[in-house]
Design a protein around this motif. Structure first.
Motif, PDB file in Angstrom:
ATOM      1  N   GLN A  65      22.519  47.841  36.498  1.00 60.12           N
ATOM      2  CA  GLN A  65      21.287  47.052  36.610  1.00 60.12           C
ATOM      3  C   GLN A  65      21.587  45.694  37.244  1.00 60.12           C
ATOM      4  O   GLN A  65      20.753  45.125  37.944  1.00 60.12           O
TER       5      GLN A  65
ATOM      6  N   LYS B 169      13.775  46.525  47.237  1.00 62.33           N
ATOM      7  CA  LYS B 169      13.319  46.563  45.847  1.00 62.33           C
ATOM      8  C   LYS B 169      14.276  47.413  45.027  1.00 62.33           C
ATOM      9  O   LYS B 169      14.665  48.497  45.460  1.00 62.33           O
ATOM     10  N   SER B 170      14.649  46.888  43.865  1.00 65.45           N
ATOM     11  CA  SER B 170      15.600  47.623  43.019  1.00 65.45           C
ATOM     12  C   SER B 170      14.879  48.430  41.946  1.00 65.45           C
ATOM     13  O   SER B 170      13.794  48.052  41.496  1.00 65.45           O
ATOM     14  N   TYR B 171      15.492  49.542  41.584  1.00 61.11           N
ATOM     15  CA  TYR B 171      14.937  50.420  40.550  1.00 61.11           C
ATOM     16  C   TYR B 171      16.029  50.849  39.583  1.00 61.11           C
ATOM     17  O   TYR B 171      17.102  51.282  40.012  1.00 61.11           O
ATOM     18  N   THR B 172      15.762  50.795  38.301  1.00 64.86           N
ATOM     19  CA  THR B 172      16.649  51.465  37.348  1.00 64.86           C
ATOM     20  C   THR B 172      16.339  52.971  37.416  1.00 64.86           C
ATOM     21  O   THR B 172      15.332  53.373  38.010  1.00 64.86           O
TER      22      THR B 172
ATOM     23  N   GLY C  61      15.265  54.827  35.066  1.00 70.75           N
ATOM     24  CA  GLY C  61      13.989  55.054  34.381  1.00 70.75           C
ATOM     25  C   GLY C  61      12.792  54.654  35.231  1.00 70.75           C
ATOM     26  O   GLY C  61      11.745  55.293  35.185  1.00 70.75           O
ATOM     27  N   GLN C  62      12.961  53.589  36.016  1.00 66.96           N
ATOM     28  CA  GLN C  62      11.845  53.132  36.863  1.00 66.96           C
ATOM     29  C   GLN C  62      11.543  54.109  38.002  1.00 66.96           C
ATOM     30  O   GLN C  62      10.395  54.291  38.378  1.00 66.96           O
ATOM     31  N   VAL C  63      12.586  54.742  38.530  1.00 70.49           N
ATOM     32  CA  VAL C  63      12.349  55.766  39.562  1.00 70.49           C
ATOM     33  C   VAL C  63      11.616  56.915  38.925  1.00 70.49           C
ATOM     34  O   VAL C  63      10.656  57.468  39.451  1.00 70.49           O
ATOM     35  N   LYS C  64      12.128  57.184  37.795  1.00 71.22           N
ATOM     36  CA  LYS C  64      12.033  58.344  36.946  1.00 71.22           C
ATOM     37  C   LYS C  64      12.977  59.449  37.428  1.00 71.22           C
ATOM     38  O   LYS C  64      12.591  60.428  38.077  1.00 71.22           O
TER      39      LYS C  64
ATOM     40  N   ALA D 276       7.329  56.600  44.046  1.00 68.60           N
ATOM     41  CA  ALA D 276       7.456  55.153  44.236  1.00 68.60           C
ATOM     42  C   ALA D 276       8.417  54.832  45.379  1.00 68.60           C
ATOM     43  O   ALA D 276       8.148  53.947  46.207  1.00 68.60           O
TER      44      ALA D 276
END
Ligand code: ASP
Ligand code: MG
Length: 408
Positions: free
Chosen positions: A75, A93-96, A98-101, A120
């Motif tokens: 992260q 833009k960064s994604y964890t 979980g945020q991507v899924k 996304a």
């Protein structure tokens, strides 16, 4: 214009300067008009640090909480890279996970990916943004953070490339490709331009640590074009992992020499030669969660037979203990073994169509007076167990014998 997934390992993002370097490379690809999804590891050493920290509180860390902790390493790097790109005027833009899924099962610390939602990420790509995703992590159906096992961000990269149907998945690391063998052992080792998936799988499972083995399996299964490159070199094509042997290329019979120091040999002598014996010996070893590698059982004589196999060095003492219990039960003569051994393997799809490969290997070792303790083969691999003090010598002479010193 292509869609490229780039994965950068821990050393490639180990310092702020290196992260800025990654940003420059990403910017270069972006300027060429490509769409980019970048997958990152934690800074080198960070995951180890986090695990050690957890163990200071709980000797056997709770798996769910351990995942909460170790997933933070990635992260940090994704946020830093997004900032570095913005500093260069590039939208990112960064994604964890979980945020991507990136949906996984609930097996904490060794979860498997089940599906990836690309909605996304697609929207960002369409808006011209670079998408940066935390490797190594996902989320289960209940929303718990999960991780994919050590080295798992390779698998994240390949899985994202598969889900996005990317044109190529580039794995950036601290070596510039896959070599005929470890250059630290054989300075003449050559970088391979291509290697087949089958060969790469064998090399990875035999101890060559360029890629996490699961990522190679994944790429093979989903037809992901995979390339290994150095993040420390400006140019270079790295090594392309191919599905087919290139019929136009005169490939050497043996493509690479792999080795593994982390093996110990176990012998169970004089067990009754009857149905169920292999299970009675190896069942308890498996139940003790010990990974068994090479297994050899001899043709029985006078109603008894011998059984040999290898386990990781660190499990040697435990395995002997387990077997002493078994021996009393099945009535074997003795259990012994040796943890000062290693495994040396030659790998190549060319073996399928050539004879005499095994005899060349055995003659080469014999000429150096190296005794072979065990042999095992598959269609594209021959492995031998030898005394660990001969490891370097064996790898060197085999590398030469199969013409790899001259390979290109
Ligand atoms: N950071 C994780 C590890 O060290 C995942 C990775 O780097 O691939 O295992
Ligand atoms: Mg790694």
């Amino acid at each position: 214009m292509a869609l490229i997934v780039q994965k950068y390992g821990g050393t490639s993002v180990g310092t702020p300067d290196r992260i800025k370097n990654v940003a420059r490379r990403v910017a270069k690809f972006k300027a060429q008009g490509h769409d980019l999804v970048v997958v990152l590891s934690a800074m080198s050493g960070e995951t180890n640090r986090l695990i050690a920290l957890a163990k200071e509180i709980q000797a056997n860390p709770d798996p769910r909480e351990l995942d909460v902790i170790v997933s933070t390493g990635e992260q940090v790097t994704i946020g830093l890279l997004a900032m570095a790109l913005k500093e260069q005027g590039i939208e990112a833009k960064s994604y964890t996970g979980g945020q991507v899924k990136i949906l996984t099962d609930s097996l904490h610390t060794k979860a498997r990916i089940q599906s990836i939602d690309d909605t996304a990420m697609r929207a960002d790509l369409n808006a011209g943004r670079v998408v940066i995703v935390a490797g190594f992590q996902g989320v289960d159906a209940e929303g718990n953070i999960t991780t994919l096992g050590r080295g798992g961000s390779d698998t994240s990269g390949v899985a994202l490339a598969a889900a996005l149907k990317a044109d190529e998945c580039q794995i950036y690391t601290d070596v510039d490709g896959v070599y005929t063998t470890d250059p630290r052992v054989v300075p003449e080792a050559k970088k391979l331009k291509t290697i087949t998936f089958e060969e790469m799988l064998e090399m990875a499972s035999l101890g060559s640590k360029v890629l996490q083995i699961r990522s190679v399996e994944f790429a093979g299964k989903y037809n992901v074009k995979l390339r290994v490159l150095s993040s420390f070199q400006e140019e270079g094509e790295g090594t392309l992992i191919t599905f087919e042997e290139d019929p136009n290329m005169e490939k050497p019979v043996v493509s690479g020499i792999a080795f593994n120091r982390d093996e110990a040999r176990i012998n169970v002598i004089g067990v009754p030669d009857k149905p169920g014996i292999a299970y009675q010996i190896l069942g308890p070893v498996a139940d003790a969660n010990i990974d068994v590698d090479m297994i050899i059982q001899n043709v029985g004589q006078d109603g008894t037979t011998d059984f040999s196999f290898t386990v990781p060095k660190g499990e040697f003492a435990r395995t002997i203990k387990v077997l002493e219990g078994v021996q009393a039960h099945v009535g074997g003569k003795s259990v012994n073994g040796d943890d000062k051994i290693c495994k040396v393997s030659i790998v190549g799809v060319g073996m399928r169509s050539h004879v005499g490969v095994a005899s060349t290997m055995f003659r080469t070792l014999a000429e150096e007076g190296i005794n072979i303790q065990m042999i095992s083969t598959s269609e594209i691999k021959i492995s031998v167990i030898v005394d660990e003090k001969y490891l370097e010598l064996a790898v060197r002479v085999l590398h030469k014998a199969f013409g790899l010193d001259q390979a290109k």
